[in-house]
Design a protein around this motif. Structure first.
Motif, short mmCIF file in Angstrom:
data_model
loop_
_atom_site.label_atom_id
_atom_site.label_comp_id
_atom_site.label_asym_id
_atom_site.label_seq_id
_atom_site.Cartn_x
_atom_site.Cartn_y
_atom_site.Cartn_z
N GLU A 26 5.72 2.58 -1.36
CA GLU A 26 7.35 2.90 -1.82
C GLU A 26 8.10 1.90 -1.15
O GLU A 26 8.98 1.19 -1.97
CB GLU A 26 7.66 4.49 -1.51
CG GLU A 26 8.98 5.04 -2.06
CD GLU A 26 10.14 4.55 -1.32
OE1 GLU A 26 11.23 4.49 -2.00
OE2 GLU A 26 10.08 4.10 -0.18
N MET A 33 6.02 1.68 -5.89
CA MET A 33 5.92 3.24 -6.11
C MET A 33 7.68 3.39 -6.05
O MET A 33 8.56 3.26 -5.17
CB MET A 33 5.32 4.07 -5.16
CG MET A 33 5.27 5.47 -5.65
SD MET A 33 4.66 6.70 -4.36
CE MET A 33 3.00 5.81 -4.20
N SER A 34 8.16 4.57 -7.02
CA SER A 34 9.41 4.74 -7.08
C SER A 34 9.65 5.84 -6.23
O SER A 34 8.79 6.56 -5.87
CB SER A 34 9.98 5.20 -8.45
OG SER A 34 9.26 6.43 -8.84
N ASP A 35 11.01 6.22 -5.82
CA ASP A 35 11.23 7.28 -4.83
C ASP A 35 10.86 8.56 -5.48
O ASP A 35 10.40 9.30 -4.82
CB ASP A 35 12.69 7.14 -4.14
CG ASP A 35 13.53 7.42 -5.20
OD1 ASP A 35 13.29 7.01 -6.38
OD2 ASP A 35 14.83 7.54 -4.98
N LYS A 36 11.01 8.58 -7.02
CA LYS A 36 10.97 9.66 -7.72
C LYS A 36 9.26 10.09 -7.61
O LYS A 36 8.76 11.12 -7.47
CB LYS A 36 11.20 9.62 -9.14
CG LYS A 36 11.46 10.82 -9.73
CD LYS A 36 12.13 10.48 -11.44
CE LYS A 36 11.59 11.19 -12.38
NZ LYS A 36 10.82 10.56 -13.56
N ASP A 37 8.38 9.06 -7.76
CA ASP A 37 7.00 9.33 -7.93
C ASP A 37 6.43 9.47 -6.45
O ASP A 37 5.50 10.26 -6.28
CB ASP A 37 6.18 7.96 -8.03
CG ASP A 37 6.55 7.84 -9.72
OD1 ASP A 37 6.57 8.77 -10.38
OD2 ASP A 37 6.04 6.43 -10.18
N THR A 43 17.16 4.27 -1.53
CA THR A 43 17.86 4.56 -2.81
C THR A 43 18.92 5.60 -2.69
O THR A 43 18.88 6.51 -1.82
CB THR A 43 16.90 4.96 -4.11
OG1 THR A 43 16.18 6.06 -3.65
CG2 THR A 43 16.07 3.71 -4.50
N GLY A 97 8.35 -1.32 -2.94
CA GLY A 97 8.76 -1.25 -4.36
C GLY A 97 7.69 -1.10 -5.45
O GLY A 97 8.17 -1.27 -6.58
N ARG A 121 -1.70 1.91 -8.72
CA ARG A 121 -0.91 2.42 -7.57
C ARG A 121 -1.75 3.06 -6.65
O ARG A 121 -1.80 3.03 -5.31
CB ARG A 121 0.08 3.03 -8.08
CG ARG A 121 1.38 3.00 -7.24
CD ARG A 121 2.69 3.92 -7.83
NE ARG A 121 2.21 5.01 -8.19
CZ ARG A 121 2.74 5.67 -9.17
NH1 ARG A 121 3.77 5.40 -9.80
NH2 ARG A 121 2.47 6.92 -9.46
#
Ligand SMILES: [Zn+2]
Length: 635
Positions: free
Chosen positions: A356, A361-365, A632, A359, A302
């Motif tokens: 992000e 990378m997650s929004d959390k990351d 999200t 998709g 990533r």
């Protein structure tokens, strides 16, 4: 270009071609116009310039250049110049120091006299010759994205570090013919000369110097996005999946297209060397360097994709959306701008955002990476010394020359720039009730400045951001962009239902210095201003031998968290963690080869562990703005 091409695509492509030609020469046009009005009598005939780049003995690291200069208006004293820097990397690098074996002849073979008149100028006594042939070698043994490397495996070169230009002729077009070693292949973003092998043409020197070459036995893969061909050439062995890289890159390209509405090039080339690190942006290509084992695990892959996204996004932000001083370029001097915080910081922000959004990378990351950036900024006392604009302006003397005091008197326009662009995006979303975002600012800069051949100034950027927000952002800009004030993160983050959490409440012992282990030696890397270490006399470069009479070392963070628990008793950080605020320690250090003891009373601070999390009981509005930002639900 594709074989089966329909009319509509052709029109679009031609439009893009015309646009890109128009795009790349704005101020040169101005220059031309000025020249005409100033010296009407002088017939300004452009020179015909043909370069040949050979590499007959790659193991010697010498790139061989032949430059044929055919010029009806050849001056008596023809001056050839080597750039001192290359755009995108803001440091004077003195490429002329690698030039050797310079010679000049008439086309007939007669030797011409020459002399150097300054560090990067070769003055040739052309005696009215119409055509001259110059030859020189360039030592090329440094693989970075802004230098040259030639060895038994491949050649990678940047034309600004290789090809000289005739004085005052940066508008001139030229061709470059490459004679590769053996059966090596040639890749560059420059268009081909019809009917010739490995020959390319450049509209002018800004385009020539913007187009790096990779020559070697590289692997390659191509893919199309929006009808435009994209190609990777990969040099070196490594553990990577080229199909997957191409597929993921295509998604990033598509996401860029969604923001700007077009792909303003005929084709795009990704040059990837599996050694070194970093990337450099160009108009229709990029040079990337990444560790051959750096594609696993997922988190490191990533990181690679964010590098790809960064350099790719630059094709808009900086290469076409140009800050005031960045293009057309002066290749002999520093080009000063206060806008690198947008050009680089903004791009650093978008690199994560693009990854992000597709998709990968997650929004959390994504938010965790922003928290890490904020923590790094808050650990730098330099944030009170240097503003974003000043850090941009002084890039030439500071950013590429960080020393042990940088933590105390500098910030990075990348890192703080990324944070401030992140906050600015949220401010615009909040103020416009979700109707506008930083995307609109970028799009406006593209359509109203880049496409109209205008560079933008700091005032333009603020004005556009304010237009999108629908209110004044002067407070934000004067505090965080022009000023050096502490950032009130939560004031902004709360707008989309987020808050910054900075760590545990319990105070832990605090020294206030960073260390680096070099072999057996534990060295003080930097000492932050105002900390116990700073105030009580610990210096950068002190070698720490012992704490309270017992030897200490620093195990690296990987070893510390996993395998080497037995070493932890010697680990300096672990030993410090056993102390309490107010405890005294005795550090035995070598300073300039002299052993001495330094007593330090430790301070205290909460263990920094920055996180961005949802606020308690977010409102409907906060939820809605978050959803429209991250795509999200706020959790
Ligand atoms: Zn960049």
């Amino acid at each position: 270009m594709q074989k089966a091409i329909n009319l509509k695509v052709l029109i679009i492509l031609m439009g893009a071609l015309i646009f890109s030609m128009y795009q790349e020469t704005p101020a040169q046009r101005t220059k031309k116009t000025n020249k005409k009005t100033a010296t009407v009598a002088v017939k300004s005939v452009a020179p015909t310039i043909n370069y040949t780049v050979s590499m007959s003995k790659p193991w010697t690291h010498l790139l061989e250049v032949e430059m044929r200069l055919d010029w009806a208006a050849m001056p008596e004293k023809a001056e050839l110049k080597m750039p001192v820097w290359t755009p995108g990397s803001y440091l004077i690098r003195e490429y002329a120091r690698h030039v050797e074996d310079f010679s000049a002849n008439e086309a007939s073979g007669n030797v011409l006299m020459w002399q150097k008149t300054n560090k990067n100028t070769w003055q040739i006594d052309a005696k009215g010759a119409k055509e001259i042939v110059v030859k020189y070698n360039v030592y090329a043994n440094e693989l970075t994205v802004r230098t040259n490397e030639l060895n038994a495996d491949h050649a990678f070169f940047n034309n600004a570090a290789l090809l000289m230009f005739p004085k005052d002729q940066l508008n001139a077009s030229s061709t470059v013919k490459v004679i590769p070693f053996g059966n090596w292949k040639v890749a560059t973003g420059l268009p081909k000369v019809e009917g010739q092998t490995n020959a390319f043409r450049a509209e002018n020197f800004d385009v020539l110097y913007d187009s790096p070459f990779e020559v070697g036995d590289f692997k390659e893969i191509s893919f199309n996005v929006q009808g435009k061909p994209h190609r990777y050439v990969v040099e070196g062995e490594g553990e990577y999946d080229l199909q997957k890289i191409a597929a993921d890159t295509a998604k990033i390209v598509e996401e860029g297209y969604k923001i700007f509405g077009d792909l303003p090039y005929d084709d795009y080339l990704f040059i990837l060397n599996l050694r070194g690190g970093g990337g450099l942006e160009h108009l229709n290509s990029t040079a990337l360097q990444w560790n051959k084992f750096g594609f696993k695990p997922e988190s490191r892959y990533r990181d690679f994709l964010t590098l790809v996204a960064h350099e790719y996004f630059h094709l808009w932000n900086v290469k076409r959306i140009k800050p005031d001083a960045l293009g057309p370029f002066d290749y002999e001097n520093e080009n000063y701008t206060k806008l690198l915080w947008v050009a680089e910081g903004g791009t650093a922000y978008y690199e994560g955002l693009l990854v992000e959004r597709v998709g990968l990378m997650s929004d959390k990351d994504f938010l965790a990476s922003k928290a890490t950036q904020i923590q790094a900024l808050q650990n730098r006392p330099g944030r009170f010394e240097t503003s974003l604009e000043n850090a941009s302006f002084d890039a030439w003397i500071k950013f590429y020359r960080m020393d042990e005091n940088a933590v105390n008197n500098q910030i990075s326009y990348y890192d703080k720039g990324e944070v401030v662009n992140f906050l600015l995006d949220i401010e615009i979303r909040k103020a416009s009730n979700g109707a506008k975002s930083l995307d609109d600012v970028m799009r406006y800069l593209y359509t109203e400045f880049a496409k109209k051949n205008k560079n933008y100034a700091p005032e333009d950027f603020q004005k556009i951001a304010e237009t999108m927000a629908g209110k004044s952002l002067n407070d934000f800009f004067s505090k965080y962009v022009r000023g050096r004030e502490e950032i009130d993160y939560n004031l902004t983050l709360n707008g989309i239902g987020l808050q910054l959490k900075t760590g545990s409440e319990t105070e832990l012992a605090y020294l206030g210095a960073d260390f680096v282990q070099q072999g057996e030696r534990l060295l003080v890397k930097q000492v932050q201003i105002g900390t116990p270490a700073y105030e009580q006399g610990l210096n950068a470069n002190d070698q720490i031998v012992a704490m309270d009479g017992f030897r200490v070392t620093q195990t690296d963070s990987f070893a510390k968290t996993s395998e080497k628990p037995s070493d932890s008793v010697k680990d300096f950080s672990t030993r410090l963690e056993m102390k309490k605020p107010g405890d005294k320690i005795r550090l035995t250090v070598f300073r300039f080869d002299e052993l001495r003891d330094i007593e330090i009373t430790l301070g205290g601070r909460a263990k920094p562990d920055f996180k961005i999390a949802a606020v308690e009981n977010p409102t409907e509005e906060q939820r809605r703005l978050y959803q429209s930002y991250m795509g999200t639900e706020l959790k």
